[in-house]
Design an enzyme around this catalytic site. Structure first.
Site, PDB file in Angstrom:
ATOM      1  N   SER A 126      44.338  38.535  40.857  1.00 13.30           N
ATOM      2  CA  SER A 126      43.686  38.645  42.160  1.00 13.30           C
ATOM      3  C   SER A 126      43.272  37.267  42.674  1.00 13.30           C
ATOM      4  O   SER A 126      43.405  36.966  43.862  1.00 13.30           O
ATOM      5  CB  SER A 126      42.475  39.579  42.062  1.00 13.30           C
ATOM      6  OG  SER A 126      42.900  40.875  41.718  1.00 13.30           O
ATOM      7  N   ARG A 144      48.841  41.625  30.713  1.00 10.67           N
ATOM      8  CA  ARG A 144      49.892  40.885  31.418  1.00 10.67           C
ATOM      9  C   ARG A 144      50.581  39.909  30.478  1.00 10.67           C
ATOM     10  O   ARG A 144      51.776  39.865  30.366  1.00 10.67           O
ATOM     11  CB  ARG A 144      49.294  40.115  32.600  1.00 10.67           C
ATOM     12  CG  ARG A 144      48.802  41.029  33.708  1.00 10.67           C
ATOM     13  CD  ARG A 144      47.900  40.297  34.652  1.00 10.67           C
ATOM     14  NE  ARG A 144      46.718  39.804  33.943  1.00 10.67           N
ATOM     15  CZ  ARG A 144      45.843  38.971  34.430  1.00 10.67           C
ATOM     16  NH1 ARG A 144      46.011  38.483  35.618  1.00 10.67           N
ATOM     17  NH2 ARG A 144      44.786  38.601  33.721  1.00 10.67           N
ATOM     18  N   LYS A 165      30.869  37.955  39.261  1.00 13.92           N
ATOM     19  CA  LYS A 165      32.183  37.337  39.474  1.00 13.92           C
ATOM     20  C   LYS A 165      32.316  36.769  40.895  1.00 13.92           C
ATOM     21  O   LYS A 165      33.331  36.159  41.221  1.00 13.92           O
ATOM     22  CB  LYS A 165      33.260  38.409  39.236  1.00 13.92           C
ATOM     23  CG  LYS A 165      34.405  37.912  38.354  1.00 13.92           C
ATOM     24  CD  LYS A 165      35.412  38.985  38.036  1.00 13.92           C
ATOM     25  CE  LYS A 165      36.768  38.366  37.733  1.00 13.92           C
ATOM     26  NZ  LYS A 165      37.792  39.363  37.366  1.00 13.92           N
ATOM     27  N   HIS A 190      48.057  46.253  39.526  1.00  8.48           N
ATOM     28  CA  HIS A 190      47.125  47.338  39.192  1.00  8.48           C
ATOM     29  C   HIS A 190      47.790  48.697  39.440  1.00  8.48           C
ATOM     30  O   HIS A 190      47.655  49.621  38.631  1.00  8.48           O
ATOM     31  CB  HIS A 190      45.858  47.252  40.056  1.00  8.48           C
ATOM     32  CG  HIS A 190      45.017  46.041  39.807  1.00  8.48           C
ATOM     33  ND1 HIS A 190      44.622  45.188  40.815  1.00  8.48           N
ATOM     34  CD2 HIS A 190      44.471  45.537  38.679  1.00  8.48           C
ATOM     35  CE1 HIS A 190      43.871  44.210  40.312  1.00  8.48           C
ATOM     36  NE2 HIS A 190      43.767  44.402  39.021  1.00  8.48           N
TER      37      HIS A 190
HETATM   38  N1  COA Z   1      48.373  43.028  37.554  1.00  6.54           N
HETATM   39  C1  COA Z   1      47.872  41.929  38.138  1.00  6.54           C
HETATM   40  N2  COA Z   1      46.658  41.442  37.840  1.00  6.54           N
HETATM   41  C2  COA Z   1      45.918  42.116  36.952  1.00  6.54           C
HETATM   42  C3  COA Z   1      46.371  43.251  36.305  1.00  6.54           C
HETATM   43  C4  COA Z   1      47.655  43.722  36.639  1.00  6.54           C
HETATM   44  N3  COA Z   1      48.164  44.802  36.089  1.00  6.54           N
HETATM   45  N4  COA Z   1      45.428  43.686  35.442  1.00  6.54           N
HETATM   46  C5  COA Z   1      44.410  42.832  35.548  1.00  6.54           C
HETATM   47  N5  COA Z   1      44.708  41.885  36.453  1.00  6.54           N
HETATM   48  C6  COA Z   1      43.880  40.741  36.821  1.00  6.54           C
HETATM   49  C7  COA Z   1      42.849  41.056  37.833  1.00  6.54           C
HETATM   50  O1  COA Z   1      43.360  40.898  39.138  1.00  6.54           O
HETATM   51  C8  COA Z   1      41.786  40.057  37.500  1.00  6.54           C
HETATM   52  O2  COA Z   1      42.090  38.831  38.128  1.00  6.54           O
HETATM   53  P1  COA Z   1      40.911  37.827  38.536  1.00  6.54           P
HETATM   54  O3  COA Z   1      40.140  37.513  37.285  1.00  6.54           O
HETATM   55  O4  COA Z   1      41.667  36.683  39.083  1.00  6.54           O
HETATM   56  O5  COA Z   1      40.049  38.542  39.552  1.00  6.54           O
HETATM   57  C9  COA Z   1      41.915  39.849  35.980  1.00  6.54           C
HETATM   58  O6  COA Z   1      43.173  40.360  35.662  1.00  6.54           O
HETATM   59  C10 COA Z   1      40.935  40.629  35.126  1.00  6.54           C
HETATM   60  O7  COA Z   1      40.228  41.478  35.924  1.00  6.54           O
HETATM   61  P2  COA Z   1      39.818  42.975  35.716  1.00  6.54           P
HETATM   62  O8  COA Z   1      40.861  43.803  35.097  1.00  6.54           O
HETATM   63  O9  COA Z   1      39.315  43.406  37.026  1.00  6.54           O
HETATM   64  O10 COA Z   1      38.721  42.834  34.661  1.00  6.54           O
HETATM   65  P3  COA Z   1      37.355  42.107  34.781  1.00  6.54           P
HETATM   66  O11 COA Z   1      37.334  41.172  33.643  1.00  6.54           O
HETATM   67  O12 COA Z   1      37.114  41.531  36.131  1.00  6.54           O
HETATM   68  O13 COA Z   1      36.345  43.310  34.643  1.00  6.54           O
HETATM   69  C11 COA Z   1      35.341  45.172  33.466  1.00  6.54           C
HETATM   70  C12 COA Z   1      36.391  44.075  33.514  1.00  6.54           C
HETATM   71  C13 COA Z   1      34.859  45.616  34.819  1.00  6.54           C
HETATM   72  C14 COA Z   1      36.052  46.302  32.802  1.00  6.54           C
HETATM   73  C15 COA Z   1      34.182  44.610  32.617  1.00  6.54           C
HETATM   74  O14 COA Z   1      33.616  43.510  33.248  1.00  6.54           O
HETATM   75  C16 COA Z   1      33.138  45.668  32.346  1.00  6.54           C
HETATM   76  O15 COA Z   1      33.350  46.526  31.520  1.00  6.54           O
HETATM   77  N6  COA Z   1      31.983  45.591  33.013  1.00  6.54           N
HETATM   78  C17 COA Z   1      30.888  46.544  32.804  1.00  6.54           C
HETATM   79  C18 COA Z   1      29.784  45.983  31.928  1.00  6.54           C
HETATM   80  C19 COA Z   1      30.059  46.274  30.483  1.00  6.54           C
HETATM   81  O16 COA Z   1      30.190  47.395  30.044  1.00  6.54           O
HETATM   82  N7  COA Z   1      30.094  45.190  29.703  1.00  6.54           N
HETATM   83  C20 COA Z   1      30.401  45.271  28.310  1.00  6.54           C
HETATM   84  C21 COA Z   1      31.899  45.276  28.106  1.00  6.54           C
HETATM   85  S1  COA Z   1      32.277  44.567  26.567  1.00  6.54           S
END
Ligand code: COA
Length: 179
Positions: A143, A105, A56, A32
Site C-alpha cells: 500500500s 508476499r 501507522k 489483498h
Molecule cells: N498484496 C499487496 N500488499 C499486501 C498484501 C497483498 N496480498 N498483503 C499485505 N500487503 C501489504 C499491505 O498493503 C501493507 O503495506 P504497508 O505496510 O505499505 O501499508 C503491508 O503489507 C502489511 O500490512 P497489513 O497486512 O495491513 O498488516 P499491518 O502490519 O498493517 O497490520 C494487523 C496487521 C492489523 C493484523 C496488526 O497490526 C494487528 O493485529 N493489530 C491489532 C493489535 C494486536 O492484536 N496486536 C498484537 C498482534 S501480535
C-alpha cells in the site's frame, strides 16, 4: 503416536469455518483481493477486519478504508467487512473464528508474520494463523508503494481497483503529501 493432552487441547469452536482476514488496508489493493478470493473458497465465512491502526498514520481514516473495501465485495457472498480496534485475538474470539489469515508476499514478510502468529497463539491458543501466498504479480507491491507512486503522478491501475484509484487521486489532490 503420543496421546493428545486433553488439558492443552484447544477449546471446541461453534463456527469452525469462520476466518478473520485482518489488515490496515490503507488502501485495499488487488493483492489483498487476491488473498481474499483464495480464502473465500476455503472458509464458509470470512470477516475482513479493517484495523484502525492510527499508529501507522494512515492516509485514509478507518471509515474510508472500510468503504473502499465494501465497494469491492460484490462478488463475495460469504465475506463481510468490519472495523476493529483492540487486540486481534479478542476480535477473532468474538466472531468465533477458527483462524486468522495473512497473506505472504515474499520471504521478507516471514519474520514479522512469524512473530505476530506466535504472539497471537500465546494470547489465544485456540485460533490458528494460516498463511496464503499472494499471486506473484502482486508479491512486490504494498500500500505504501502504491500511495507513493500515486503521489508522484504514476499509473496505479494495475494494482488497485478503480474506486481506490479515484479515492487516492481525490485525497492526494486535496492534501498532497509524499508517502
Ligand atoms: N498484496 C499487496 N500488499 C499486501 C498484501 C497483498 N496480498 N498483503 C499485505 N500487503 C501489504 C499491505 O498493503 C501493507 O503495506 P504497508 O505496510 O505499505 O501499508 C503491508 O503489507 C502489511 O500490512 P497489513 O497486512 O495491513 O498488516 P499491518 O502490519 O498493517 O497490520 C494487523 C496487521 C492489523 C493484523 C496488526 O497490526 C494487528 O493485529 N493489530 C491489532 C493489535 C494486536 O492484536 N496486536 C498484537 C498482534 S501480535
Amino acid at each position: 503416536m503420543a496421546p493428545v493432552d486433553a488439558e492443552s487441547a484447544p477449546p471446541k469452536l461453534s463456527h469452525p469455518s469462520t476466518c478473520i482476514y485482518p489488515g490496515t488496508f490503507d488502501p485495499l489493493t488487488y493483492g489483498h483481493l487476491d488473498v481474499l478470493r483464495r480464502v473465500a473458497r476455503l472458509f464458509d465465512r470470512v470477516v475482513l477486519a479493517v484495523a484502525n491502526n492510527r499508529r501507522k498514520g494512515p492516509l485514509f481514516d478507518a471509515g474510508e478504508r472500510l468503504r473502499l473495501v465494501q465497494e469491492n465485495l460484490g462478488g463475495f457472498a460469504n465475506v463481510e467487512a468490519v472495523r476493529f480496534d483492540g487486540l486481534l485475538v479478542d476480535f477473532a474470539r468474538r466472531h468465533q473464528a477458527a483462524a486468522i489469515v495473512r497473506g505472504l508476499r515474499a520471504l521478507t514478510d516471514f519474520e514479522y508474520e512469524f512473530q505476530m502468529a506466535l504472539m497471537n497463539r500465546h494470547l489465544e491458543g485456540g485460533i490458528e494463523t494460516i498463511f496464503v501466498m499472494t499471486k506473484d504479480t502482486f508479491s512486490y507491491t504494498s500500500s505504501t508503494m502504491i500511495k507513493q507512486i500515486a503521489s508522484l503522478g504514476g499509473e496505479i491501475s494495475d494494482f488497485v481497483p478503480p474506486n481506490v484509484a479515484a479515492a487516492l487521486k481525490a485525497k492526494l489532490a486535496a492534501a498532497p503529501r509524499e508517502t
